[in-house]
Write a protein that holds these residues in place. Structure first.
Motif, PDB file in Angstrom:
ATOM      1  N   UNK A 274      -6.246   2.141   0.104  1.00 31.01           N
ATOM      2  CA  UNK A 274      -5.215   1.390  -0.615  1.00 31.01           C
ATOM      3  C   UNK A 274      -4.546   2.252  -1.691  1.00 31.01           C
ATOM      4  N   UNK A 275      -3.226   2.325  -1.644  1.00 29.31           N
ATOM      5  CA  UNK A 275      -2.475   3.071  -2.653  1.00 29.31           C
ATOM      6  C   UNK A 275      -2.437   4.566  -2.449  1.00 29.31           C
ATOM      7  N   UNK A 276      -3.003   5.054  -1.343  1.00 27.08           N
ATOM      8  CA  UNK A 276      -3.046   6.501  -1.108  1.00 27.08           C
ATOM      9  C   UNK A 276      -1.690   7.022  -0.636  1.00 27.08           C
TER      10      UNK A 276
ATOM     11  N   UNK B 107      -6.041   6.070  11.474  1.00 29.76           N
ATOM     12  CA  UNK B 107      -4.698   6.242  12.043  1.00 29.76           C
ATOM     13  C   UNK B 107      -3.908   4.938  11.987  1.00 29.76           C
ATOM     14  N   UNK B 108      -4.563   3.803  12.233  1.00 31.76           N
ATOM     15  CA  UNK B 108      -3.875   2.518  12.140  1.00 31.76           C
ATOM     16  C   UNK B 108      -3.511   2.194  10.697  1.00 31.76           C
ATOM     17  N   UNK B 109      -4.419   2.485   9.769  1.00 40.54           N
ATOM     18  CA  UNK B 109      -4.139   2.231   8.359  1.00 40.54           C
ATOM     19  C   UNK B 109      -2.985   3.110   7.885  1.00 40.54           C
ATOM     20  N   UNK B 110      -2.983   4.381   8.277  1.00 40.49           N
ATOM     21  CA  UNK B 110      -1.901   5.297   7.893  1.00 40.49           C
ATOM     22  C   UNK B 110      -0.572   4.823   8.466  1.00 40.49           C
ATOM     23  N   UNK B 111      -0.600   4.346   9.717  1.00 41.48           N
ATOM     24  CA  UNK B 111       0.619   3.837  10.342  1.00 41.48           C
ATOM     25  C   UNK B 111       1.169   2.642   9.568  1.00 41.48           C
ATOM     26  N   UNK B 112       0.286   1.723   9.203  1.00 43.01           N
ATOM     27  CA  UNK B 112       0.726   0.532   8.479  1.00 43.01           C
ATOM     28  C   UNK B 112       1.255   0.869   7.090  1.00 43.01           C
TER      29      UNK B 112
END
Length: 425
Positions: free
Chosen positions: A102-104, A118-123
């Motif tokens: 979060x917040x990165x 990868x999914x978190x980075x995409x979102x």
């Protein structure tokens, strides 16, 4: 820049990445680690902020089921146990990875967290960098680790086929929880493998091991998969995490009082019958006329109560780079960190592999002429003697010394940090 590093696994998975975190912090970046609950304090002792992320895999290995799978050398069974643990932990780990990231401004993941990251980075719309501890992408030079006997040298087509099978198995096994994560993030379902997802996004995949160990592989991969060499901790960080806290004076006095010993140790892999292994080491070292330095860090062996001949010394944790240069050879499980340390010290190395990528590294030291390989499940006193004896010659030490000169022993963390910063740009 705020950099999130969600990790899971054993200390061997976390230790080298701490070196990268230290280097990134030195360059002025804010770094937050996600680490298994049993390793959060380890990361914090290095001076980096950390919070729990993922299950305690070491606890799984030490369980009766895990011990049974390790004793059988059954990589498939171990993978099933890990998958079962991860399945029960899936929703919680999804939340933990999201919280760490979060917040990165950028996310750095590892082989075992890159699919979620990868999914978190995409979102989030932020860059991702993945760190690989061993070859874990399709190529024609090497098969998928553990898919075939380590001493085989299969043709290119067979190697490629093992990767196709392995990547599809991973895709099928992990798609349900990944798509649950994607739904939580408001993303569409994905049916691609993690390798395919990262390839389409051109995510850098840093190989944090030495290219000298995998000849032929670097020329098969493009600049997206650079080799950094192993990531080592600086002296102050090693002192802070306790790497330099062992009884080095006592160990070195014992070594200097006689001939150089052979090192025996099995890293973070729990061994079911440590006393039996110690008896085997005692017998074989006596037959070969060498002294034995035994690390008990891999077991519940009571050092004070350990029974062995005068030629054997059982010790706790110590810094490999302090002790290994005074040894004659090394026998260990083949974890990449310990393997790097034994080879850079110029020690002919017998890998007694347990599971995962360890058999692959054992096969490599044998093929490169710098050691030998035995599966731990096949270990007997006679096999240990036969495999170790040829490694104790001056010729063997000379070959390993030549190989050690080709290793990238310094600057791995800096090279990895350069790539992370380049990904951000």
């Amino acid at each position: 820049m705020r950099i999130a590093i969600p990790l899971t696994g054993t200390r061997g998975d976390v230790h080298p990445v701490v070196a990268l975190g230290i280097e990134l912090r030195r360059r002025g970046h804010d770094v937050l680690f996600g680490a298994p609950p049993n390793l959060v304090d380890f990361v914090k002792s290095a001076g980096l902020p950390a919070q729990a992320c993922g299950p305690d895999v070491q606890q799984l290995y030490s369980s009766p089921e895990g011990q049974q799978a390790l004793a059988a050398g059954n990589t498939l069974r171990l993978m099933q146990l890990v998958a079962k643990q991860m399945s029960g932990y899936a929703d919680r780990m999804n939340r933990e990875v999201i919280e760490v990231c979060q917040g990165a401004d950028l996310i750095v993941a590892s082989t075992v967290t890159e699919d979620r990251a990868s999914s978190v980075a995409e979102a989030m719309g932020v860059p991702l960098v993945s760190l690989h501890y061993f070859p874990c992408r399709a190529n024609s030079a090497y098969p998928f680790p553990g898919a075939l006997p380590a001493h085989w040298s299969p043709p290119a087509a067979v190697n490629r086929a093992t990767w196709t099978v392995a990547e599809n198995l991973r895709r099928v096994a992990f798609l349900p929880y990944l798509n649950a994560l994607r739904a939580e993030l408001g993303l569409r379902k994905s049916f691609a493998s993690p390798a395919g997802v990262l390839a389409r996004a051109r995510v850098p995949e840093l190989q944090i091991y030495d290219p000298a160990l995998v000849p032929g592989l670097p020329r098969q991969w493009d600049a997206r998969r650079p080799f950094t060499g192993f990531l080592t901790l600086d002296h102050d960080t090693r002192a802070a995490v306790g790497d330099l806290a062992g009884d080095h004076d006592g160990i070195l006095r014992w070594i200097d009082a006689g001939s150089p010993p052979v090192f025996f140790g099995f890293g973070s892999m729990p061994i079911k019958d440590a006393a039996a292994v110690l008896r085997m080491v005692d017998e074989v070292s006596s037959l070969l006329g060498v002294r034995a330095l035994v690390s008990a860090g891999w077991s519940d062996l009571d050092i004070a109560a350990a029974h062995a001949g005068d030629h054997v010394r059982v010790v706790g944790d110590f810094a490999h780079d302090v002790v290994f240069p005074r040894c004659l050879a090394a026998v260990h499980h083949g974890g990449i960190g310990t393997l790097f340390e034994s080879l850079r010290a110029g020690l002919p190395t017998l890998v007694c592999s347990v599971s995962f990528d360890q058999p692959m590294w054992g096969g490599q030291v044998a093929k490169l002429g710098i050691g030998a390989h035995l599966r731990f499940t096949q270990l007997t006193a006679e096999r240990l003697r036969q495999a170790l004896a040829p490694l104790l010659t001056p010729e063997s030490r000379s070959r390993v010394a030549e190989f050690a000169a080709t290793l990238q022993t310094e600057g791995g963390a800096a090279r990895a940090a350069d790539r992370v910063e380049a990904a951000a740009r």
